[in-house]
Design an enzyme around this catalytic site. Structure first.
Site, PDB file in Angstrom:
ATOM      1  N   HIS A 291     -10.349  -3.464  -1.268  1.00 45.61           N
ATOM      2  CA  HIS A 291     -11.294  -2.965  -0.261  1.00 45.61           C
ATOM      3  C   HIS A 291     -12.344  -2.099  -0.953  1.00 45.61           C
ATOM      4  CE1 HIS A 291      -8.766  -4.141   3.221  1.00 45.61           C
ATOM      5  NE2 HIS A 291      -7.786  -3.960   2.368  1.00 45.61           N
TER       6      HIS A 291
ATOM      7  N   HIS B 113      -6.845  -8.870  -2.865  1.00 41.32           N
ATOM      8  CA  HIS B 113      -8.166  -8.312  -2.540  1.00 41.32           C
ATOM      9  C   HIS B 113      -8.203  -6.822  -2.803  1.00 41.32           C
ATOM     10  CE1 HIS B 113      -5.786  -7.689   1.112  1.00 41.32           C
ATOM     11  NE2 HIS B 113      -6.537  -6.625   1.330  1.00 41.32           N
TER      12      HIS B 113
ATOM     13  N   ARG C  10      -2.262 -12.285   3.160  1.00 36.99           N
ATOM     14  CA  ARG C  10      -3.608 -11.958   2.691  1.00 36.99           C
ATOM     15  C   ARG C  10      -3.747 -12.351   1.225  1.00 36.99           C
ATOM     16  NH1 ARG C  10      -7.296  -8.765   4.183  1.00 36.99           N
ATOM     17  NH2 ARG C  10      -8.443 -10.618   3.611  1.00 36.99           N
TER      18      ARG C  10
ATOM     19  N   TYR D 266       0.845  -1.194   0.000  1.00 38.70           N
ATOM     20  CA  TYR D 266       0.000   0.000   0.000  1.00 38.70           C
ATOM     21  C   TYR D 266       0.875   1.237   0.000  1.00 38.70           C
ATOM     22  CZ  TYR D 266      -4.086  -2.802   1.250  1.00 38.70           C
ATOM     23  OH  TYR D 266      -5.102  -3.710   1.251  1.00 38.70           O
TER      24      TYR D 266
ATOM     25  N   TYR E   3      -0.019  -9.908   0.255  1.00 37.68           N
ATOM     26  CA  TYR E   3       0.980  -9.321   1.163  1.00 37.68           C
ATOM     27  C   TYR E   3       0.924 -10.011   2.518  1.00 37.68           C
ATOM     28  CZ  TYR E   3      -3.017  -6.477   2.844  1.00 37.68           C
ATOM     29  OH  TYR E   3      -4.224  -6.055   3.329  1.00 37.68           O
TER      30      TYR E   3
HETATM   31 FE   LIG Z   1      -5.898  -4.946   2.474  1.00 35.04          FE
END
Ligand SMILES: [Fe+2]
Length: 232
Positions: free
Chosen positions: A157, A155, A152, A103, A142
């Protein structure tokens, strides 16, 4: 005027306490919830206006000088109410990791490359029939520190803002065939398999563009028996 929204649309929603998903141990309520009736201020309070959505906000691949790295994707779908009617004028916002699984956020210290051409945020309003569409980059998996060797699944959000400030729903969309899904405590915190599979989009060759981008379709049901699971 007051209105009480149902606390849960159906039993498919994940429980607030899901021990495998470790942070729910600290943030789930220890006491019974108190139902707050919505008053005029919640129902009519300020929400995002159309002017906050800029022309290129739906296309995360053209928000910087250069092109972001990774697999270009188109994600579209229909936002529906419990009767299967499209919900127009819903603000749909997304945020996601880049193709490397990072991110662009101070809090993300994962040792993976930041892409200067990918901010990972988008927003768009559903059209008159309730449809939305984004162009983006497929997010990478990640690590997170929930348990040993925890990763994870890919995906995105999603947030859906309705007509009032209190009418916001947040969830995550996943990709089909991801082997990490069956290991992910967040995905698995939704007890019903059919309900959690409603969070997985489908490859859509109707919107896949030749020589350009794979397309995926993900419809969202805001409430009712077939509701898409949302985060508490
Ligand atoms: Fe996330």
């Amino acid at each position: 005027m007051t209105l009480a929204y149902p606390i849960t649309s159906n039993a498919a929603q994940p429980p607030r306490l899901s021990p495998g998903y470790r942070s729910t141990l600290k943030r789930s309520p220890q006491k019974p919830l108190i139902i707050m009736r919505h008053t005029l201020s919640e129902l009519t309070g300020p929400v995002y206006g159309h002017e906050t959505v800029r022309e290129n906000d739906h296309d995360l691949t053209i928000q910087a000088e250069g092109e972001p790295l990774g697999e270009r994707i188109i994600v579209h779908g229909h936002v529906l109410d419990e009767e299967g009617r499209g919900v127009p004028n819903t603000l749909v916002e997304i945020w996601q990791a880049n193709a490397s699984g990072r991110y662009q956020h101070r809090a993300d210290q994962h040792d993976a490359a930041i892409d200067p051409n990918f901010r990972g945020e988008g927003r768009v309003y559903t059209d008159d029939e309730g449809w939305y569409r984004f162009t983006s980059i497929k997010p990478g998996a990640y690590p997170w520190r929930n348990h040993d060797n925890a990763w994870r699944p890919n995906h995105i959000h999603f947030s859906f803002f309705g007509s009032g400030f209190a009418a916001r729903l947040i969830t995550q969309m996943y990709f089909p065939g991801d082997p990490l899904l069956e290991l992910d405590p967040i995905f698995l915190s939704i007890p019903d398999a059919a309900a959690r599979n409603r969070l997985v989009c489908a490859l859509d060759m109707m919107v896949t563009e030749p020589e350009w981008a794979l397309g995926y379709r993900w419809d969202v049901v805001l409430r009712g028996r077939e509701a898409t699971p949302m985060e508490a």
